[in-house]
Write a protein that holds these residues in place. Structure first.
Motif, mmCIF file in Angstrom:
data_model
loop_
_atom_site.group_PDB
_atom_site.id
_atom_site.type_symbol
_atom_site.label_atom_id
_atom_site.label_comp_id
_atom_site.label_asym_id
_atom_site.label_seq_id
_atom_site.Cartn_x
_atom_site.Cartn_y
_atom_site.Cartn_z
ATOM 1 N N THR A 1 -11.486 -1.949 -6.951
ATOM 2 C CA THR A 1 -11.792 -1.439 -5.612
ATOM 3 C C THR A 1 -13.109 -1.971 -5.074
ATOM 4 O O THR A 1 -13.284 -2.121 -3.865
ATOM 5 N N ALA B 1 -5.765 3.572 -13.841
ATOM 6 C CA ALA B 1 -5.125 4.156 -12.665
ATOM 7 C C ALA B 1 -4.239 5.333 -13.041
ATOM 8 O O ALA B 1 -4.222 6.369 -12.360
ATOM 9 N N GLU C 1 -6.590 6.545 -9.436
ATOM 10 C CA GLU C 1 -7.158 5.528 -8.557
ATOM 11 C C GLU C 1 -7.488 4.297 -9.386
ATOM 12 O O GLU C 1 -7.590 4.362 -10.610
ATOM 13 N N ASP C 2 -7.651 3.176 -8.694
ATOM 14 C CA ASP C 2 -7.955 1.937 -9.396
ATOM 15 C C ASP C 2 -9.411 1.911 -9.842
ATOM 16 O O ASP C 2 -10.266 2.572 -9.238
ATOM 17 N N ARG D 1 0.854 -1.191 0.000
ATOM 18 C CA ARG D 1 0.000 0.000 0.000
ATOM 19 C C ARG D 1 0.884 1.231 0.000
ATOM 20 O O ARG D 1 1.425 1.631 1.029
ATOM 21 N N ASP E 1 -0.031 4.334 -1.619
ATOM 22 C CA ASP E 1 -0.821 5.404 -2.218
ATOM 23 C C ASP E 1 -0.161 6.776 -2.026
ATOM 24 O O ASP E 1 -0.250 7.641 -2.905
ATOM 25 N N HIS E 2 0.483 6.986 -0.874
ATOM 26 C CA HIS E 2 1.044 8.300 -0.560
ATOM 27 C C HIS E 2 2.530 8.238 -0.209
ATOM 28 O O HIS E 2 3.123 9.256 0.110
ATOM 29 N N THR F 1 5.194 5.709 -5.980
ATOM 30 C CA THR F 1 3.962 6.176 -5.338
ATOM 31 C C THR F 1 2.830 5.940 -6.323
ATOM 32 O O THR F 1 2.741 6.626 -7.348
ATOM 33 N N THR F 2 1.974 4.980 -6.034
ATOM 34 C CA THR F 2 0.975 4.587 -7.017
ATOM 35 C C THR F 2 -0.191 3.893 -6.330
ATOM 36 O O THR F 2 -0.244 3.785 -5.111
ATOM 37 N N THR F 3 -1.121 3.413 -7.121
ATOM 38 C CA THR F 3 -2.320 2.778 -6.576
ATOM 39 C C THR F 3 -2.014 1.356 -6.120
ATOM 40 O O THR F 3 -1.024 0.754 -6.530
ATOM 41 N N PRO F 4 -2.886 0.803 -5.255
ATOM 42 C CA PRO F 4 -2.653 -0.565 -4.772
ATOM 43 C C PRO F 4 -2.535 -1.590 -5.901
ATOM 44 O O PRO F 4 -1.629 -2.430 -5.879
ATOM 45 N N GLN G 1 -5.086 -0.744 6.240
ATOM 46 C CA GLN G 1 -6.172 -0.302 5.371
ATOM 47 C C GLN G 1 -7.361 -1.262 5.485
ATOM 48 O O GLN G 1 -7.198 -2.427 5.842
#
Length: 333
Positions: free
Chosen positions: A327, A316, A321-322, A63, A65-66, A264-267, A121
């Protein structure tokens, strides 16, 4: 914090150290010294028991995301498993109930170092509390509800031999493994798929090397002696091979894990980058089950899954976002 916890435990109390997974390496040498001290102290008759030192590692590799590439390192597990088997334990609970049971067990132990890896999460809940208790007690198990194995008996895994075993260890790899099994069930319902979840990583090791190691006959009954095994693992794939190299079916074991690709990317993109996503796992099954790739229609299924994983990544990158198909995915029986 590590030094304070060591002293706190020596006063007869219980404690816990939590950390980002990637940064626990800061105390690698302190872990080494505490594990060696425990091993030596166990040989001294006048020393009393001490509560185990337990790590809870979150903000883990899958994870980001940030965070980013600097926060991606599941290698503390590799450091831990090299210590004496009497001292170290590694747990990868797949959901909240299993985490609760695992932590209760860890706090009940003495003279050990326990490492528990769990994300913070929201995740799906796979097991009831009672099921989680049984799962942690066993250390691993077949989730017959997630697979597609006609005639499977939970009490006798050797009664049937599946076409493929999909195994998983870790909360995010478990989601992808269950999703991959569901993809296979939807498109190839005749394929006999067994899903195995591992919560106690040391169950993979030969019992001659670790007291938690699963006996050979029991291990072969679950992982089979000849079927392909696709293993979705939280950390570096080499660790699973290191632990399981003496097992009968090791030659058919194919492990997917972290391969040092990330940002830094989506799950889902983190999974895609490291070839651990559900489509990649399902494609591995198509490629590794003998004779399956050449069957009528399988090439078209493979093309469909390649396109789906590419489309998810493109979405994404465009939207940040995915897609809802990822999701909003939920397991359905």
């Amino acid at each position: 914090m590590q030094g304070m916890l060591e002293g706190y435990l020596l006063t007869g109390r219980h404690g816990l150290i939590t950390s980002y997974e990637a940064f626990i390496h800061i105390v690698d040498s302190m872990f080494n010294q505490h594990a060696k001290w425990l091993e030596s102290a166990n040989q001294v008759p006048w020393r009393g028991d001490v509560a185990s030192l337990t790590y809870l590692l979150s903000s883990h590799v899958w994870r980001q995301d940030h965070n980013g590439f600097s926060h991606q390192d599941p290698g503390f597990l590799n450091v831990v498993v090299n210590k004496q088997a009497e001292v170290v334990r590694v747990y990868l609970p797949p959901d909240a109930n299993t985490l609760l049971v695992t932590m209760r067990h860890a706090f009940d132990t003495q003279n050990r170092v326990n490492v528990v890896v769990a994300g913070k999460q929201p995740q799906q809940q796979w097991l009831s509390h009672e099921e989680a208790e049984a799962h942690v007690e066993a250390g691993l198990g077949v989730w017959e509800w997630a697979g597609n194995e006609p005639g499977f008996e939970a009490t006798d895994a050797a009664a049937s031999v599946p076409d493929v075993v999909i195994a998983c260890a870790g909360d995010v790899p478990t989601v992808e493994a269950v999703a991959a099994a569901q993809l296979l069930r939807g498109r190839l319902p005749e394929l006999r798929v067994r899903l195995v979840n591992v919560v106690d990583l040391m169950r993979l090791q030969d019992p001659s090397h670790h007291p938690h190691g699963l006996p050979g006959t029991a291990f072969d009954a679950i992982f089979t002696r000849e079927s392909p095994v696709i293993f979705a693992f939280h950390g570096y794939a080499s660790l699973v091979h290191q632990l399981a190299y003496r097992r009968t079916n090791h030659a058919n074991l194919h492990v997917r894990g972290f391969i040092e690709r990330g940002t830094t990317t989506t799950p889902f993109d983190m999974l895609h980058l490291n070839d651990l996503d559900r489509y990649r796992l399902a494609l591995d099954v198509l490629h590794r089950v003998p004779g399956l790739a050449g069957r009528t229609g399988v090439a078209e299924i493979a093309d469909e899954w390649h396109a789906a994983r590419a489309a998810a990544r493109e979405y994404a990158y465009e939207h940040g976002e995915d897609p809802e198909s990822i999701t909003g995915w939920r397991f359905t029986r």
